[in-house]
Every structure is written in C-alpha cells, then in structure tokens.
Design a protein around this motif. Sequence first.
Motif, PDB file in Angstrom:
ATOM      1  N   PRO A  46       8.843  14.805   2.448  1.00 43.57           N
ATOM      2  CA  PRO A  46      10.222  14.493   2.857  1.00 43.57           C
ATOM      3  C   PRO A  46      10.329  14.337   4.370  1.00 43.57           C
ATOM      4  N   GLU A  47      11.260  13.501   4.801  1.00 43.20           N
ATOM      5  CA  GLU A  47      11.417  13.217   6.232  1.00 43.20           C
ATOM      6  C   GLU A  47      12.850  12.772   6.498  1.00 43.20           C
ATOM      7  N   ASP A  53       6.699   6.949   9.233  1.00 49.18           N
ATOM      8  CA  ASP A  53       6.045   6.686   7.952  1.00 49.18           C
ATOM      9  C   ASP A  53       5.672   8.009   7.291  1.00 49.18           C
ATOM     10  N   ASN A  54       6.507   8.449   6.362  1.00 50.99           N
ATOM     11  CA  ASN A  54       6.233   9.692   5.643  1.00 50.99           C
ATOM     12  C   ASN A  54       5.653   9.450   4.254  1.00 50.99           C
ATOM     13  N   THR A 182      12.875 -12.918   6.820  1.00 49.39           N
ATOM     14  CA  THR A 182      12.894 -11.667   6.064  1.00 49.39           C
ATOM     15  C   THR A 182      12.132 -10.612   6.852  1.00 49.39           C
ATOM     16  N   ALA A 183      12.391  -9.360   6.530  1.00 49.10           N
ATOM     17  CA  ALA A 183      11.861  -8.245   7.315  1.00 49.10           C
ATOM     18  C   ALA A 183      10.480  -7.822   6.829  1.00 49.10           C
ATOM     19  N   TYR A 184       9.729  -7.201   7.727  1.00 50.48           N
ATOM     20  CA  TYR A 184       8.561  -6.436   7.320  1.00 50.48           C
ATOM     21  C   TYR A 184       9.032  -5.071   6.821  1.00 50.48           C
ATOM     22  N   GLY A 185       8.193  -4.430   6.014  1.00 54.48           N
ATOM     23  CA  GLY A 185       8.517  -3.096   5.530  1.00 54.48           C
ATOM     24  C   GLY A 185       7.287  -2.217   5.527  1.00 54.48           C
ATOM     25  N   SER A 186       6.753  -1.947   4.339  1.00 49.85           N
ATOM     26  CA  SER A 186       5.605  -1.057   4.201  1.00 49.85           C
ATOM     27  C   SER A 186       4.365  -1.634   4.884  1.00 49.85           C
ATOM     28  N   SER A 187       3.501  -0.728   5.334  1.00 48.24           N
ATOM     29  CA  SER A 187       2.217  -1.096   5.925  1.00 48.24           C
ATOM     30  C   SER A 187       1.096  -0.697   4.974  1.00 48.24           C
ATOM     31  N   PHE A 188      -0.102  -1.209   5.238  1.00 51.40           N
ATOM     32  CA  PHE A 188      -1.253  -0.776   4.456  1.00 51.40           C
ATOM     33  C   PHE A 188      -2.483  -0.724   5.348  1.00 51.40           C
ATOM     34  N   LEU A 189      -3.426   0.100   4.941  1.00 45.43           N
ATOM     35  CA  LEU A 189      -4.691   0.286   5.644  1.00 45.43           C
ATOM     36  C   LEU A 189      -5.821  -0.198   4.750  1.00 45.43           C
ATOM     37  N   SER A 258       4.620   3.955   4.273  1.00 43.78           N
ATOM     38  CA  SER A 258       5.989   3.461   4.269  1.00 43.78           C
ATOM     39  C   SER A 258       6.924   4.590   4.670  1.00 43.78           C
ATOM     40  N   MET A 259       8.241   4.323   4.574  1.00 43.89           N
ATOM     41  CA  MET A 259       9.209   5.349   4.938  1.00 43.89           C
ATOM     42  C   MET A 259      10.242   5.508   3.826  1.00 43.89           C
ATOM     43  N   TYR A 260      10.716   6.763   3.705  1.00 43.99           N
ATOM     44  CA  TYR A 260      11.747   7.088   2.723  1.00 43.99           C
ATOM     45  C   TYR A 260      12.504   8.310   3.217  1.00 43.99           C
ATOM     46  N   THR A 261      13.803   8.179   3.351  1.00 40.84           N
ATOM     47  CA  THR A 261      14.645   9.356   3.566  1.00 40.84           C
ATOM     48  C   THR A 261      15.545   9.563   2.347  1.00 40.84           C
ATOM     49  N   THR A 262      16.198   8.485   1.913  1.00 41.20           N
ATOM     50  CA  THR A 262      16.944   8.451   0.655  1.00 41.20           C
ATOM     51  C   THR A 262      16.729   7.067   0.050  1.00 41.20           C
ATOM     52  N   GLN A 263      17.151   6.863  -1.196  1.00 40.66           N
ATOM     53  CA  GLN A 263      16.989   5.540  -1.800  1.00 40.66           C
ATOM     54  C   GLN A 263      17.717   4.471  -1.004  1.00 40.66           C
ATOM     55  N   SER A 264      18.846   4.828  -0.406  1.00 37.49           N
ATOM     56  CA  SER A 264      19.618   3.845   0.351  1.00 37.49           C
ATOM     57  C   SER A 264      19.121   3.687   1.782  1.00 37.49           C
TER      58      SER A 264
END
Length: 329
Positions: A46-47, A53-54, A182-189, A258-264
């Motif tokens: 959680p973050e 990126d949590n 359109t936006a970038y979002g999640s990253s990957f390694l 990626s990042m997540y604090t809440t679904q919204s």
Amino acid sequence: MLSRPIDRRRLLVAASGLALTKSAFAEAPHEAEDDLQVRIENKSAPELCAEKDNIELDFVSPRVRAMRVQAIHPSYIGMIGSDRWAPDWTSCDLSHDPKFAADARRLTFWETPEFWLVGYTFPSFWRPNDVPIRVGDRVEKGFHLVQLWMLYRERAEEILVFYPPDGYWRARPLPFEDMRWTAYGSSFLIGPVETQERPIVALQSVIFDPQTRSFTLSFKRGGEARLRIASIDQDRIVLDVSYSDAMPDNLPFASLRSMYTTQSMSDAALVAWRAKRGNGWQESPVIGFRGAPATEIWVGRHMPSRHNLSAPDMVFGRFRAAATTASGK
C-alpha cells in the motif's frame, strides 16, 4: 480528374516493416502447447503517494528464453472525453531520494522521415547515467531517457521509452481513433531484476538496430536480451523479447512496476491471469493478488482513473523456452 490522395499510413507500413493490422498480432484463441507457465510474485505494498511505484509483479522461471509484452488501450478508451495525465504529488515526500547531477542535453541518435530515436539528459537523476547507447557506428553515453518516435497521421508519436540508468521501459499504442495523445502508465523491466534501493535492471550497454527496430540489452550480471517491436496500431503495441540465457541467481527475468493508491487513483488496479490448461481466467485486485503460476497475465483497469486516465493496460505472455517470430512460429 482528381488524383487519388496519398495513403500516408500505407507508406509508413512499407517504410517501417511493422505490421499495422490486427491480424498480424492477434493472440491465438487458445493456449499453445509450448507456452510455459511462469511464477508471478507480487511484492506490491500500500502507498499514499500517487507518483511512487508501489506495484511490483515479478516474473520468475529458469526456462524462459522468450516472451511477448503488449500495451493495450484500456476497455474504456472510447468513452474518454477529457484526458488526465498531470502528476499528483499529494502525500509525496521525495526529499530523501538520491540525486546525481548532470548537464542537461538532447541528442538525436538516428532518424528517418518515419522514425527517430532521441536521448535526453536531465539536470539530475536518482542513479548515475553511464550506460553506453550504440546505433550503428555511433556510441553515446550519459543519457537518462531514450525515446523512440514514429510519424503517424502527420504527427509525431512517442511509442516507446526506456531509462538506461535503471532499465525501466514504457510502451503505448498509437492514439485511439481521433485522440491526439494518450498517456504512459505502468513500466516494465527486462532482464535480471534486482533491488538497489528499488527494483532495477543494471545495464552494461544498449544497441539499437534501425533495420529491425530492435534493442539488444547487455546486462552487468551477464547475458543479453533482445526487445523488438513486432507491431503497432491504434489498439496495441506488441513487443517480442528473447533472452540469451537463464537469469543469474534465479532472479526475475522481468517485472511490472506501477502505482496504486485507490481504484480511482491508479495506473494498475486489477490482475487477471490464466494457468496452464486452466478452464478460464482468474481475477484479483492488484494489491490483494497472492501471486500465481501463469501462462499469461493482464494488469490494468476497468474503472476510469484520475491518474493517467488513457494509459494502457499491460499483458505479458507467450512465455517460451525458445525465441518466437512475429508470427508466433
């Protein structure tokens, strides 16, 4: 009599060699027998800060030598009237992040009328920027960010970006229908994922081949990977990845960040995966996902988010013990 207008899209296809039709990259309707099952480990936490990126999903298998990565527009992309992409620094404290100073600059490594590769050095970054980038006979180093651009509908579209100091990648399809961006979002390694303050892949060097639109990554821990753009259109971008060897010390061969604090307020909120010879997909909130063996995994959103609203979902699959071609054979 009026002459027939030039179809710019057809010219781009011919010039680039990239498939721009859905049939060129559509996933097989059923699981291939040689698809490997890999272990997905969830190290997310959680973050409160929306710019941290949590989310960390690690992919582990000593047998994998190839996989496919896709960035696909979210299911609600056609409903977006006004996009959101501005950062939200609420609840963020970055004062303790390390900073390495550098002289800002911009350099075009290579360009054609349809594609070009550009590098940027920022005034500071959290890791030293000493990874050499080779394009043909030209070798340059000292870049924090490298972008691959494509001309589409008479506009410049950034379709792929990577960060040489820490090995992070981001990808996105061409803008959906009449959207201008359109936006970038999640990253990957890609490569042996290790933790040095945060998850990274330590790169020894990167070589870009303009003819094949591919990147060869040499790792400081040994071995190489090749990332190739298999196809791109207004629905998704498809990247084929191959590895020279197994990862050292059984490290993950890839990771999604990626990042997540809440679904919204998230770039990734849900996970869906399927197991070898499974009867269907399983789903879970990304934070509560316990990890699982999988032959394919989707990470994305069904609910529109206030953070990077138009950012793509990510799909990892077609894990193989040997490299595949663009046709999957």
